[in-house]
Motif scaffolding. Structure first.
Motif, mmCIF file in Angstrom:
data_model
loop_
_atom_site.group_PDB
_atom_site.id
_atom_site.type_symbol
_atom_site.label_atom_id
_atom_site.label_comp_id
_atom_site.label_asym_id
_atom_site.label_seq_id
_atom_site.Cartn_x
_atom_site.Cartn_y
_atom_site.Cartn_z
ATOM 1 N N PRO A 245 0.839 -1.201 0.000
ATOM 2 C CA PRO A 245 0.000 0.000 0.000
ATOM 3 C C PRO A 245 0.876 1.254 0.000
ATOM 4 O O PRO A 245 1.972 1.259 0.576
ATOM 5 C CB PRO A 245 -0.791 -0.120 1.303
ATOM 6 C CG PRO A 245 -0.780 -1.578 1.628
ATOM 7 C CD PRO A 245 0.552 -2.079 1.155
ATOM 8 N N SER B 124 -6.087 4.473 4.810
ATOM 9 C CA SER B 124 -6.598 3.407 3.944
ATOM 10 C C SER B 124 -5.427 2.673 3.304
ATOM 11 O O SER B 124 -4.596 3.283 2.624
ATOM 12 C CB SER B 124 -7.497 3.998 2.852
ATOM 13 O OG SER B 124 -7.840 3.000 1.905
ATOM 14 N N ASN C 248 -3.273 5.866 -2.118
ATOM 15 C CA ASN C 248 -4.439 6.396 -1.417
ATOM 16 C C ASN C 248 -4.110 7.738 -0.783
ATOM 17 O O ASN C 248 -3.047 7.893 -0.171
ATOM 18 C CB ASN C 248 -4.887 5.418 -0.326
ATOM 19 C CG ASN C 248 -5.329 4.086 -0.907
ATOM 20 O OD1 ASN C 248 -5.984 4.044 -1.946
ATOM 21 N ND2 ASN C 248 -4.959 2.998 -0.248
ATOM 22 N N SER D 219 -5.784 0.031 1.154
ATOM 23 C CA SER D 219 -6.288 -0.787 0.049
ATOM 24 C C SER D 219 -5.403 -0.615 -1.185
ATOM 25 O O SER D 219 -4.667 0.365 -1.316
ATOM 26 C CB SER D 219 -7.726 -0.393 -0.286
ATOM 27 O OG SER D 219 -7.777 0.962 -0.711
ATOM 28 N N ILE D 220 -5.491 -1.569 -2.105
ATOM 29 C CA ILE D 220 -4.712 -1.542 -3.346
ATOM 30 C C ILE D 220 -5.642 -1.818 -4.523
ATOM 31 O O ILE D 220 -6.418 -2.782 -4.497
ATOM 32 C CB ILE D 220 -3.587 -2.600 -3.328
ATOM 33 C CG1 ILE D 220 -2.533 -2.258 -2.269
ATOM 34 C CG2 ILE D 220 -2.923 -2.716 -4.698
ATOM 35 C CD1 ILE D 220 -1.451 -3.314 -2.124
ATOM 36 N N ASN D 221 -5.574 -0.969 -5.556
ATOM 37 C CA ASN D 221 -6.330 -1.184 -6.787
ATOM 38 C C ASN D 221 -5.432 -1.964 -7.750
ATOM 39 O O ASN D 221 -4.584 -1.390 -8.437
ATOM 40 C CB ASN D 221 -6.740 0.162 -7.395
ATOM 41 C CG ASN D 221 -7.690 0.009 -8.575
ATOM 42 O OD1 ASN D 221 -7.594 -0.952 -9.337
ATOM 43 N ND2 ASN D 221 -8.591 0.963 -8.738
#
Length: 413
Positions: free
Chosen positions: A346, A379, A369, A381-383
């Motif tokens: 991340p 956050s 993020n 999260s990873i796209n």
């Protein structure tokens, strides 16, 4: 073949280390020629990382042309291609019949971010006080070098007059001149070596023909790709405190620092603001159970860093290993943040306080993020899809071949 690296100081010598050993193995003689004395007192001659370094003062001249005439290299490799002194360098090379290679050494704003970067640069460098601070150096050293190299090219009266137009435009619009300078022909090297596909259109817009541009990959990422292939990330290469984190199952984040303070207080950063920024992040992360490790930029003056004792400062440590064993990374626009993307970590980009003024790069590509407020929950999260797209266009070369590609381009020039 005599290969000469050119830079504005010796601090950037790390950019040449990736190719220096390979050039020497191919029988090349190498050295660094720099103009550090234009800004501060420096040693005329020294050896750094097994590379002989010569300041322009060693040659008893203030003119780049005269120094190059004495050095007599076959090829010059430089890291910039938009400044006034870059014009002096390239014009001198042409007059002396020296081949020139531009080697990219960091990210560059392109596409939709270019206009924003130009506006930000105008705000930073377009104010009266910064202009006046640069004026003495320009009058004493920069402008004379530019005209001297121009005259050595036996340019016409109108060509010499064009120099005035360039200087006026640079003074009035320093931000635009940094990214899209007038009369770019004077800045064009014989070869233009860029990191990835995303930079091709920008350098074409700058004035390079497509056949002069080669996508090489980022040579600083070669060791990372080799480690990924060999699966050879080693805990023993980490500082003792970080090894203890891992041994004790303690989590840590890596902050990739970017030397804004040492870069003429870029984006308004000062020592106090940087220290405050790092301390705030460390305190916040501690509440989440993370330790903070700050990887300092090579040009950052560690004596200017005054932070909490629980922050670990890392200067001469491989960033690949730091990020690999970390939980996530934090950065703004450093190309080194690509390491986090490649290692599927991340990536957070602070956007509050002094960070608000920094151009967005990773967030707009949806590979990081935003951390909009210090008190916001982070956050991690990873796209994945966006990161794959980013790697294809913005990194492009994902094998340890960049340094070899650069060296081959130099040898064949």
């Amino acid at each position: 073949m005599k290969v000469v690296y050119f830079d504005y100081w010796t601090v950037g010598i790390h950019n040449f280390l990736t190719i220096d050993e390979k050039l020497k193995k191919n029988g090349c003689e190498t050295m660094l020629f720099h103009i550090g004395s234009f800004n501060n007192p420096v040693k005329e001659k020294e050896i750094i990382n097994n590379i002989e370094c010569y300041d322009i003062s060693f040659y008893k001249t203030k003119f780049i042309y005269e120094a190059l005439k004495t050095i007599n290299p076959d090829v010059i490799i430089s890291l910039n291609t938009t400044y006034i002194l870059d014009r002096a360098l390239i014009l001198a090379c042409r007059a002396l019949g020296i081949k020139s290679v531009f080697m990219m050494h960091g990210t560059r704003a392109v596409g939709k971010n270019l206009d924003i970067a130009i506006s930000d640069a105008e705000l930073t460098y377009g104010k009266l006080i910064p202009k006046l601070m640069r004026l003495k150096k320009y009058v004493k050293l920069t402008i004379p070098n530019y005209f001297y190299s121009k005259l050595k090219n036996r340019d016409s009266f109108w060509g010499i007059l064009g120099c005035l137009n360039v200087l006026i435009d640079t003074y009035r619009f320093p931000g635009r001149s940094f990214y899209l300078p007038k009369n770019p022909y004077e800045l064009i090297h014989d070869r233009c070596l860029v990191y990835s596909n995303q930079y091709i259109e920008y350098y074409k817009k700058l004035g390079y023909s497509r056949n002069k541009i080669t996508v090489t990959g980022n040579p600083k990422q070669d060791p990372l790709f080799q480690k990924l292939m060999d699966k050879s990330f080693c805990i023993d290469e980490l500082p003792l405190q970080i090894k203890e984190f891992i041994d004790n199952n303690q989590k840590y984040a890596v902050y990739i620092e970017e030397s804004f303070v040492e870069s003429d207080n870029l984006y308004g950063w000062t020592n106090d603001l940087r220290n405050k920024h790092l301390n705030e992040i460390a305190i916040k992360l501690k509440k989440y159970g993370y330790n903070l490790v700050v990887k300092l930029h090579p040009s950052t003056n560690i004596d200017n860093i005054n932070v909490n004792t629980n922050i670990i400062l890392a200067k001469s440590v491989f960033l690949d290993n730091l990020v690999y064993f970390s939980d996530f990374a934090i950065s703004h626009i450093s190309s080194a943040a690509d390491i986090a993307i490649l290692l599927e970590k991340p990536l957070l980009v602070p956007t509050w306080g002094i960070s608000k003024s920094i151009i967005d790069y990773y967030i707009s590509n949806e590979v990081a993020n935003p951390w909009n407020n210090l008190d916001d929950e982070i956050s991690l999260s990873i796209n994945i899809d966006k990161r794959r797209e980013y790697i294809l266009n913005n990194i492009t070369i994902t094998k340890p071949v960049a340094a070899d590609t650069i060296v081959n381009n130099i040898l064949k020039i």
